[in-house]
Every structure is written in structure tokens, then in C-alpha cells.
Design a protein around this motif. Structure first.
Motif, short mmCIF file in Angstrom:
data_model
loop_
_atom_site.label_atom_id
_atom_site.label_comp_id
_atom_site.label_asym_id
_atom_site.label_seq_id
_atom_site.Cartn_x
_atom_site.Cartn_y
_atom_site.Cartn_z
N GLN A 20 0.84 -1.18 0.00
CA GLN A 20 0.00 0.00 0.00
C GLN A 20 0.88 1.24 0.00
O GLN A 20 1.94 1.27 0.60
N THR A 21 0.43 2.27 -0.68
CA THR A 21 1.20 3.50 -0.71
C THR A 21 0.39 4.62 -0.10
O THR A 21 -0.82 4.52 0.09
N ALA A 22 1.09 5.71 0.20
CA ALA A 22 0.44 6.86 0.82
C ALA A 22 0.10 7.92 -0.22
O ALA A 22 -0.25 9.04 0.12
N THR A 23 0.20 7.61 -1.49
CA THR A 23 -0.07 8.58 -2.54
C THR A 23 -1.57 8.79 -2.68
O THR A 23 -2.39 7.92 -2.38
N LYS A 24 -1.92 9.99 -3.18
CA LYS A 24 -3.34 10.33 -3.30
C LYS A 24 -3.99 9.53 -4.42
O LYS A 24 -3.33 9.06 -5.34
N GLU A 25 -5.32 9.43 -4.35
CA GLU A 25 -6.06 8.74 -5.40
C GLU A 25 -6.10 9.59 -6.66
O GLU A 25 -6.12 10.82 -6.60
N GLN A 26 -6.10 8.90 -7.80
CA GLN A 26 -6.17 9.59 -9.09
C GLN A 26 -7.61 9.61 -9.58
O GLN A 26 -8.33 8.62 -9.48
N ILE A 27 -8.04 10.75 -10.14
CA ILE A 27 -9.35 10.90 -10.75
C ILE A 27 -9.14 11.08 -12.25
O ILE A 27 -8.24 11.80 -12.68
N VAL A 28 -9.98 10.42 -13.04
CA VAL A 28 -9.81 10.45 -14.50
C VAL A 28 -9.75 11.87 -15.02
O VAL A 28 -8.91 12.20 -15.88
N SER A 29 -10.60 12.74 -14.51
CA SER A 29 -10.64 14.12 -15.02
C SER A 29 -9.36 14.88 -14.73
O SER A 29 -9.07 15.89 -15.39
N ASP A 30 -8.59 14.43 -13.75
CA ASP A 30 -7.35 15.12 -13.39
C ASP A 30 -6.12 14.59 -14.14
O ASP A 30 -5.03 15.15 -14.02
N LEU A 31 -6.30 13.52 -14.91
CA LEU A 31 -5.15 12.92 -15.60
C LEU A 31 -4.66 13.83 -16.73
O LEU A 31 -5.46 14.45 -17.43
N PRO A 32 -3.35 13.90 -16.94
CA PRO A 32 -2.83 14.66 -18.08
C PRO A 32 -3.28 14.01 -19.39
O PRO A 32 -3.39 12.80 -19.48
N GLU A 33 -3.53 14.84 -20.41
CA GLU A 33 -4.01 14.33 -21.68
C GLU A 33 -2.87 14.09 -22.66
O GLU A 33 -1.91 14.86 -22.70
N LEU A 34 -3.00 13.02 -23.44
CA LEU A 34 -2.08 12.75 -24.54
C LEU A 34 -2.90 12.70 -25.83
O LEU A 34 -3.87 11.95 -25.92
N GLU A 35 -2.52 13.52 -26.81
CA GLU A 35 -3.22 13.52 -28.08
C GLU A 35 -2.69 12.38 -28.95
O GLU A 35 -1.49 12.13 -29.01
N ILE A 36 -3.61 11.71 -29.64
CA ILE A 36 -3.22 10.58 -30.48
C ILE A 36 -4.14 10.54 -31.69
O ILE A 36 -5.32 10.94 -31.61
N ALA A 113 -5.90 9.30 -23.05
CA ALA A 113 -5.67 9.41 -24.49
C ALA A 113 -6.88 10.07 -25.14
O ALA A 113 -8.01 9.61 -24.98
N VAL A 114 -6.62 11.16 -25.87
CA VAL A 114 -7.69 11.94 -26.51
C VAL A 114 -7.44 11.99 -28.01
O VAL A 114 -6.32 12.25 -28.46
N TYR A 115 -8.48 11.74 -28.81
CA TYR A 115 -8.34 11.72 -30.27
C TYR A 115 -8.25 13.13 -30.83
O TYR A 115 -8.97 14.03 -30.43
N ARG A 116 -7.29 13.29 -31.76
CA ARG A 116 -7.15 14.54 -32.51
C ARG A 116 -7.16 14.21 -34.00
O ARG A 116 -6.73 13.14 -34.41
N ASN A 117 -7.64 15.14 -34.80
CA ASN A 117 -7.75 14.94 -36.25
C ASN A 117 -6.39 14.65 -36.85
O ASN A 117 -5.39 15.27 -36.50
N SER A 118 -6.35 13.70 -37.77
CA SER A 118 -5.09 13.31 -38.40
C SER A 118 -4.49 14.43 -39.23
O SER A 118 -3.31 14.39 -39.59
N GLU A 119 -5.27 15.47 -39.55
CA GLU A 119 -4.76 16.60 -40.31
C GLU A 119 -4.02 17.60 -39.42
O GLU A 119 -3.46 18.57 -39.91
N ASN A 120 -4.05 17.36 -38.12
CA ASN A 120 -3.34 18.25 -37.19
C ASN A 120 -1.85 17.91 -37.23
O ASN A 120 -1.43 16.87 -36.75
N PHE A 121 -1.05 18.79 -37.79
CA PHE A 121 0.37 18.51 -37.97
C PHE A 121 1.17 18.73 -36.68
O PHE A 121 2.37 18.52 -36.66
N ASN A 122 0.51 19.18 -35.63
CA ASN A 122 1.19 19.40 -34.35
C ASN A 122 1.04 18.22 -33.40
O ASN A 122 1.34 18.33 -32.22
N THR A 123 0.57 17.09 -33.91
CA THR A 123 0.39 15.91 -33.08
C THR A 123 1.74 15.44 -32.52
O THR A 123 2.73 15.32 -33.25
N ILE A 124 1.78 15.20 -31.23
CA ILE A 124 3.03 14.78 -30.56
C ILE A 124 3.31 13.32 -30.88
O ILE A 124 2.41 12.47 -30.86
#
Length: 289
Positions: A20-36, A113-124
């Protein structure tokens, strides 16, 4: 590629599970987003070997091309139980297509993971897992990550090597020194120096560690147990003059009737080999740091 990637190396590390760890619980809305998006692989680069990756939906698929890189992409189409392609999957911009969980040796990191349009040339195309995205995890036993082992090894190598090494062997104008032995928790650190006093460079084929009988009456009586370091500070295959390195082992013991044998083996054709024996009594005198 597997739809859900699971790489378990816990048996190698002797880990039965997480404590068991003492770290706080994670909430989905608080997670960092990754564009794909379609046609682009997202590479997640970890600072230490990845132990486990979980993709929460079948809309994501991936693999581990190396021990510290997770490669993730969007699933293009549905498949049936036989693996045959069925219907293409259509995504909408901004759609949440799953949670990516990456577990290292000492942390867990999660992304949405969040979907971004394939025409977006700034996709990481690749990201490095940042410290602020890591939640520390604790194991039932004290297990050090490769990053921590590297730090300890660097602390050792910054010290001056003793003028009087524990062991030293010379042959073929080569020298092998065991400068010191250190112990930390269940880990043993060997501080070693290799010297080449010839003008001929030495190409290392292998550096072998094994536990062997002190007295060998017959070759068939020799019981050799090979030992592999779990970590070494500097992988090096060439010895021109002097080279110092730190080798880390999980704690081991062996009786007085046996010795640790260290063999430095050169690539053919020259094939110069130098051996050094280390008694267990010398391991028992290990320093702490």
C-alpha cells in the motif's frame, strides 16, 4: 501487436506485489491528456525500465520495443475472435479513447488518451514521463530502481580508489583490481578497475562472474554457478588503458570451500584472459555507504 500490453518482470525482481502506498487517489478528469491520431505512433519514454503497461480499451494497442519505451497507437478496425478485420473504427475529435497506465520500478504514471484529427500537424509523437506525472509506489521489499542504483554507483565512483585494493591480478600486461566492496540493503556493489599496460587495445568479449570450488580435483567435479550483475554503471567493450566500473548484485552467500571467480575474456584471435579469485571473507568485510 497486443491490444492490452502486459510485461511482468516481477519474478526476476522477486516481487510478489505492490504494498500500500500513501499517494493520493487519481481521478480520471485530473489525468494529463495525450493527443493521439491515426497513422502516428505515440512513444512514451520512461526514465527507468517499464514493468507493466495497461491500455484500458480496445481502441488502443501497443508494444514495448525496448525496456523503457512504450509504443502506443490507435486501433484502426475491429477484429473478430480469429483476428480477422471486421468494421473500421471511426473517432470524433476530442473523444476520450482510453487510459494509458505505465508502471516503472518506482512509480506509476497515468494518461488520458484523446483523439485529434489526423490533419493536425502538431500531433506529438513522443513524450518523456515527467516527475510531476509520477506517483511513487512502494514494494513489500526494498527494491531499488536502476536510477537509484546508478546514483549509488556514481557516489562510489566519485571516491578515490584505494591504493591497496582488496585483490589484484596481473598477466599479459593486464591488471584487474577489486578496489572495494560495498553493501546497501540487499545489494552488493563491486568497485573494480581494469588496466591495460600494453600498446595493444583490449576488446572485451565478456566479463564473467561465477561461484566455483576452491579445489578442483577433476573437471567434472567443478560446480560453477554463473552470476550476472543486475546493474553496471558503464557498459564498456574496449580497454585502451585504465577503466573503472561498478557492478551490482543482489545479496549472495557462498561457503568457504568456494570462491567468486571473475574472468575478463578478450575477443578472438588474441584471446587474452585474466582471472581473479575473491574469498567470501573479503565480501563479508564490505563497507556501507
Amino acid at each position: 501487436m497486443k491490444k492490452i500490453l502486459l510485461l511482468a518482470i516481477f519474478s526476476l525482481l522477486g516481487i510478489g506485489g505492490f504494498a500500500q502506498t500513501a499517494t493520493k487517489e487519481q481521478i480520471v478528469s485530473d489525468l494529463p491528456e495525450l493527443e493521439i491520431t491515426e497513422g502516428i505512433n505515440l512513444h512514451i519514454i520512461s526514465p527507468e525500465p517499464i514493468q507493466y503497461v495497461d491500455l484500458s480499451t480496445q481502441k488502443l494497442t501497443g508494444d514495448l520495443p525496448t525496456s523503457n519505451i512504450a509504443r502506443i497507437k490507435i486501433t484502426d478496425a475491429e477484429t473478430d475472435q480469429t483476428g480477422k478485420t471486421k468494421n473500421p473504427i471511426h473517432y470524433s475529435v476530442g473523444e476520450n479513447i482510453g487510459i494509458i497506465t505505465v508502471v516503472g520500478q518506482s512509480f506509476i504514471a497515468q494518461y488520458k488518451a484523446v483523439y485529434r484529427n489526423s490533419e493536425n500537424f502538431n500531433t506529438i509523437t513522443n513524450i518523456h514521463i515527467q516527475a510531476e506525472d509520477m506517483q511513487p509506489i512502494e514494494f513489500n521489499k526494498m527494491i531499488f530502481s536502476n536510477l537509484e542504483l546508478r546514483k549509488f554507483a556514481m557516489d562510489i565512483i566519485q571516491k578515490k580508489a584505494d591504493k591497496n585494493p582488496i585483490r589484484e591480478e596481473k598477466d599479459f600486461k593486464l591488471g584487474v583490481q577489486l578496489n572495494n566492496v560495498y553493501v546497501l540493503s540487499d545489494y552488493i556493489f563491486l568497485d573494480m578497475t581494469f588496466k591495460n599496460n600494453s600498446n595493444l587495445s583490449y576488446d572485451i568479449e565478456d566479463l564473467k562472474f561465477s561461484i566455483e570450488d576452491k579445489k578442483i580435483y577433476k573437471a567434472t567435479n567443478n560446480q560453477s554457478i554463473e552470476m550476472t550483475p543486475i546493474f553496471q554503471l558503464n557498459p564498456n567493450k574496449h580497454l585502451r588503458k585504465n577503466f573503472r566500473n561498478i557492478y551490482v548484485f543482489k545479496k549472495f552467500t557462498y561457503p568457504n570451500s568456494k570462491v567468486m571467480m571473475i574472468r575478463l575474456i578478450e575477443e578472438q584471435l588474441s584471446g587474452r584472459t585474466i582471472e581473479m579469485k575473491v574469498n567470501y571473507s573479503e565480501i563479508l568485510k564490505a563497507d556501507t555507504f
